[in-house]
Structure formats: C-alpha cells, structure tokens
Write a protein that holds these residues in place. Sequence first.
Motif, PDB file in Angstrom:
ATOM      1  N   ALA A  71      -9.914 -23.453  -7.597  1.00 34.66           N
ATOM      2  CA  ALA A  71     -10.854 -23.153  -6.516  1.00 34.66           C
ATOM      3  C   ALA A  71     -10.196 -23.282  -5.156  1.00 34.66           C
ATOM      4  O   ALA A  71     -10.493 -22.529  -4.227  1.00 34.66           O
ATOM      5  CB  ALA A  71     -12.063 -24.081  -6.608  1.00 34.66           C
TER       6      ALA A  71
ATOM      7  N   ARG B 240     -21.839 -22.181  -2.809  1.00 36.41           N
ATOM      8  CA  ARG B 240     -20.740 -21.313  -2.370  1.00 36.41           C
ATOM      9  C   ARG B 240     -20.610 -20.086  -3.266  1.00 36.41           C
ATOM     10  O   ARG B 240     -20.441 -18.959  -2.782  1.00 36.41           O
ATOM     11  CB  ARG B 240     -19.431 -22.088  -2.377  1.00 36.41           C
ATOM     12  N   ALA B 241     -20.712 -20.294  -4.584  1.00 34.06           N
ATOM     13  CA  ALA B 241     -20.578 -19.181  -5.521  1.00 34.06           C
ATOM     14  C   ALA B 241     -21.698 -18.174  -5.330  1.00 34.06           C
ATOM     15  O   ALA B 241     -21.474 -16.955  -5.351  1.00 34.06           O
ATOM     16  CB  ALA B 241     -20.569 -19.707  -6.956  1.00 34.06           C
TER      17      ALA B 241
ATOM     18  N   LEU C 170     -15.573 -20.741  -9.019  1.00 30.27           N
ATOM     19  CA  LEU C 170     -16.521 -21.749  -8.539  1.00 30.27           C
ATOM     20  C   LEU C 170     -17.629 -21.985  -9.562  1.00 30.27           C
ATOM     21  O   LEU C 170     -18.101 -23.117  -9.720  1.00 30.27           O
ATOM     22  CB  LEU C 170     -17.118 -21.295  -7.204  1.00 30.27           C
ATOM     23  N   TYR C 171     -18.057 -20.929 -10.242  1.00 24.29           N
ATOM     24  CA  TYR C 171     -19.104 -21.078 -11.267  1.00 24.29           C
ATOM     25  C   TYR C 171     -18.638 -22.023 -12.374  1.00 24.29           C
ATOM     26  O   TYR C 171     -19.357 -22.956 -12.760  1.00 24.29           O
ATOM     27  CB  TYR C 171     -19.453 -19.712 -11.837  1.00 24.29           C
TER      28      TYR C 171
ATOM     29  N   PRO D 186     -10.287 -19.598  -2.988  1.00 22.02           N
ATOM     30  CA  PRO D 186     -11.593 -20.043  -2.490  1.00 22.02           C
ATOM     31  C   PRO D 186     -12.656 -18.952  -2.489  1.00 22.02           C
ATOM     32  O   PRO D 186     -13.842 -19.258  -2.370  1.00 22.02           O
ATOM     33  CB  PRO D 186     -11.275 -20.502  -1.054  1.00 22.02           C
TER      34      PRO D 186
ATOM     35  N   LEU E  96     -16.312 -24.235 -12.203  1.00 18.44           N
ATOM     36  CA  LEU E  96     -16.145 -25.581 -11.652  1.00 18.44           C
ATOM     37  C   LEU E  96     -17.500 -26.274 -11.559  1.00 18.44           C
ATOM     38  O   LEU E  96     -17.619 -27.468 -11.883  1.00 18.44           O
ATOM     39  CB  LEU E  96     -15.492 -25.505 -10.277  1.00 18.44           C
ATOM     40  N   GLY E  97     -18.532 -25.553 -11.151  1.00 23.56           N
ATOM     41  CA  GLY E  97     -19.870 -26.145 -11.090  1.00 23.56           C
ATOM     42  C   GLY E  97     -20.373 -26.578 -12.455  1.00 23.56           C
ATOM     43  O   GLY E  97     -20.954 -27.665 -12.603  1.00 23.56           O
TER      44      GLY E  97
ATOM     45  N   VAL F 102     -20.957 -26.520  -5.033  1.00 26.14           N
ATOM     46  CA  VAL F 102     -20.106 -25.438  -5.532  1.00 26.14           C
ATOM     47  C   VAL F 102     -20.940 -24.215  -5.886  1.00 26.14           C
ATOM     48  O   VAL F 102     -20.559 -23.074  -5.582  1.00 26.14           O
ATOM     49  CB  VAL F 102     -19.300 -25.940  -6.747  1.00 26.14           C
TER      50      VAL F 102
ATOM     51  N   GLU G 203     -10.497 -27.438 -10.054  1.00 23.48           N
ATOM     52  CA  GLU G 203     -10.492 -27.779  -8.624  1.00 23.48           C
ATOM     53  C   GLU G 203      -9.284 -27.157  -7.928  1.00 23.48           C
ATOM     54  O   GLU G 203      -9.408 -26.633  -6.807  1.00 23.48           O
ATOM     55  CB  GLU G 203     -10.502 -29.293  -8.450  1.00 23.48           C
TER      56      GLU G 203
ATOM     57  N   ALA H 295     -15.902 -16.304  -6.915  1.00 28.42           N
ATOM     58  CA  ALA H 295     -17.192 -16.829  -7.353  1.00 28.42           C
ATOM     59  C   ALA H 295     -17.134 -17.269  -8.817  1.00 28.42           C
ATOM     60  O   ALA H 295     -17.782 -18.250  -9.206  1.00 28.42           O
ATOM     61  CB  ALA H 295     -18.275 -15.771  -7.166  1.00 28.42           C
TER      62      ALA H 295
ATOM     63  N   TRP I  95     -27.782 -23.302  -9.205  1.00 31.71           N
ATOM     64  CA  TRP I  95     -27.825 -24.063  -7.958  1.00 31.71           C
ATOM     65  C   TRP I  95     -29.095 -24.908  -7.886  1.00 31.71           C
ATOM     66  O   TRP I  95     -29.060 -26.102  -7.572  1.00 31.71           O
ATOM     67  CB  TRP I  95     -27.730 -23.088  -6.794  1.00 31.71           C
TER      68      TRP I  95
END
Length: 400
Positions: A143, A175-176, A153-154, A147, A156-157, A172, A140, A150, A190
């Motif tokens: 990220a 966004r990625a 974020l991947y 920001p 983190l997801g 998340v 987190e 990608a 997603w």
Amino acid sequence: MIDFWLAAGLLLLIALSFLLIPVLRGRRAQREEDRTALNVALYQERVAELQAQREEGVLTAEQFETGRAEAARELLADTEGVAPGRVSSLGKAIPLLAAVLVPVLGLSLYLHFGSSDKVELTREFSQPPQSLEEMVARLERAAAAQPDSAEGLYFLGRAYMAQNRPADAARVFERAANLAGRQPELLGQWAQAQYFADDKKWSDKIQALTDEALKADPKEVTSLGLLGIAAFEDQRFEQAIGYWQRLMTELPEGDASRAALEGGIAKAREQLQASGGKVETAPVAKAMASIKVNVDLADAVKASALPGDSVFIFARAVSGPPAPLAVKRVTVADLPITVELGDVDAMMPQLKLSNFPEVQLMARISRAGQPTAGEWVGRSQPLSSSTRELQQLTIDSPDK
C-alpha cells in the motif's frame, strides 16, 4: 533482490568501460609519442656527429649523405605505425571524475525515482506468508509503494479486520472507496469496520454509508448483514429478520454463512415472540433455477474457429425480454466444456431463470468478443427452466 543488483552492477561496468577505455588509450598514445620524440632526438644527434666528421675530413660528402640517409631510414622504421598525435580538450581528470560520479549519481537517482521496493515486494509475494502478521506487513508495504491501488487497500483492510483492528480497517476502506468511485462493496466494508471501531454503536455516518451502498446495489451483502446486526442489537427484531432474509436470498446454496444467518433469524423470531410481537411466517422462497449444459463444436466449425475466439454461453426467455438471463464466457480452446447457468448468473435481479417458465440455450463464437454478434452459433429447443437434466449444445451454424 541479489540477482537484480548483480544485473545492475554488470550494466554499470559496461557504462564505465565507455569512460575508462578512452583514458587507457590516451596513456598508450602518450607512451608512443614519447618514444617517437626519443627517436627524433637520436636522429638529430646522429646527423650532428656525421656533420662533425665531414668537417674534420673524416667523411667525404658522399659518405656523409649515405650516413644521413641511413639514419633517416632508421627513424622512419621506428616511427612506422604510430598514430598521429591527438589533442584532447578533456584531459585525464574529467573522464576519471565522470567515472566516479556516474555510478554515484545513477544509484542516487534510482533510489529516489526507481522501484526497488516494488521489485522486493514482487519477490516477497512469490512466497506464501508464514503468518497473518507477515501477510499484513507485506500488504502495508504494498500500500505504501502503490498508494493509488484500491485493490491493494481492500486486501489490507480485510487483513486488518482479521487482526481485529477495525479502526485501521475503516481508514483503509475509506481510502479505497474514494479511489474506486465509492463502489457499493467497499462502502459496505467501510461501514462494517466503522461500526466495530465505534464499539457497535450505530451512527448517522454508518447509516449514510449503508444507504449509499444499497441505493447503488440493493443486494450488497455486507450492508444487509450489518443492518441486520444493528437492528438485532437495538432489539428491532422484525427489521433484523427482514434484512437477514434479504441476505439469505443472495447467498448461494452451500454457503457457510447460511447456517449462521438461519440461526440469527430463528433467535430474532424467538425474541420477537417473547416481547409480544407478531411473528410472520416466512414466505416460501422460490427454488433457484439452474441448468447444466455441455457445449461443443461441430466438425465444420472446428476448421474455422481460432483457439482464442470468445464463446458466450447464455440462456434467454422464450417469451420475454431479449436480454440474456444468465451468461458464461469461455474460449474455443476450452471446448468441449460443461457449465452451469443459474439465478446466480443473472444479469439483473428481475431477469432470473426462475422467473420464466421456458428458456432457450445459446452459444455464440465471437472473434471480436461481442456477445450479440459473431461468426458461429448453436441454439437449443425451448425447455423448462426447472429442468435438471444435462443439456447438449453444439455450435454448428453461421451466425446471421
């Protein structure tokens, strides 16, 4: 982080020295100027005494001149080596004020524009996390610091999915996907997160995401698995079997997911048969082709090749398109090496080793990193794509 601030403090002291040293030198010059003024006053007082003694007749004119010359020599001796007075337009207050403002301003600018958070994250990621919660907290912060990454974020997801937080994961992954140009893998992740966030309720949004992913990549595994789950939950068992069988063909042998998929397919067939549906016999899957080859250099090539030169090892059809069927890339420093070329390395779905009865193995050295042209090459004789024997390949000929 402490070592970073120690280094920054040392640099700050060096910077302050350029401001404070002139001030200290100014004080020393002032003391020298004060001493010179005192010596001049004493000289004038001595000359005045000599003049009075001459007027009183105590000293002759010759004695007066001798005394005045002696006083002048003493004055010159006392002032010898004193630098000439310097006029400073800054005074003392401005350098001292600057010495205070420079570190304050520098620290403020760094905290606003600097990357202390990234330095701290780098230090944290150098140590393994002690728990999933700690890993999520790190991701987190990463990220937030980056920001537009990608990749960050991947991960983190995926961590949110491991924590059973599909709604956060869907946000998340969205966004990625938008940052990375809506890559099929991210669209599939997603869609999967959104499906679980919606309590396993299928929606037009999820359908659109899986359609987009499979249109770009018909082998996108997350979308195939998700469509199979949704079909099974909706009692569309025949469709579930179709999606999961397509997924099975994309998973390598020994993958841990294969056993779960086989169980799901078997259960879907049972449900389909119990509901009166026709259970079709699954087609016999064509065995995946795989060839192991050991690649080495001829003695003549060893003297010319550089350790960093690229080496492309590939198989191509004897009778078929010129495009490689499977490719591996290493460097000269890795040789000799044994690699495995198989269907999983196919450049395109329709160009697999198992689709062609005879193939030729090749290995090419390319200093420019181009797989189609290079300096040296090795070629094998035509062989069956189903062979299981270890093949030997020597790079020994100039590439023409």
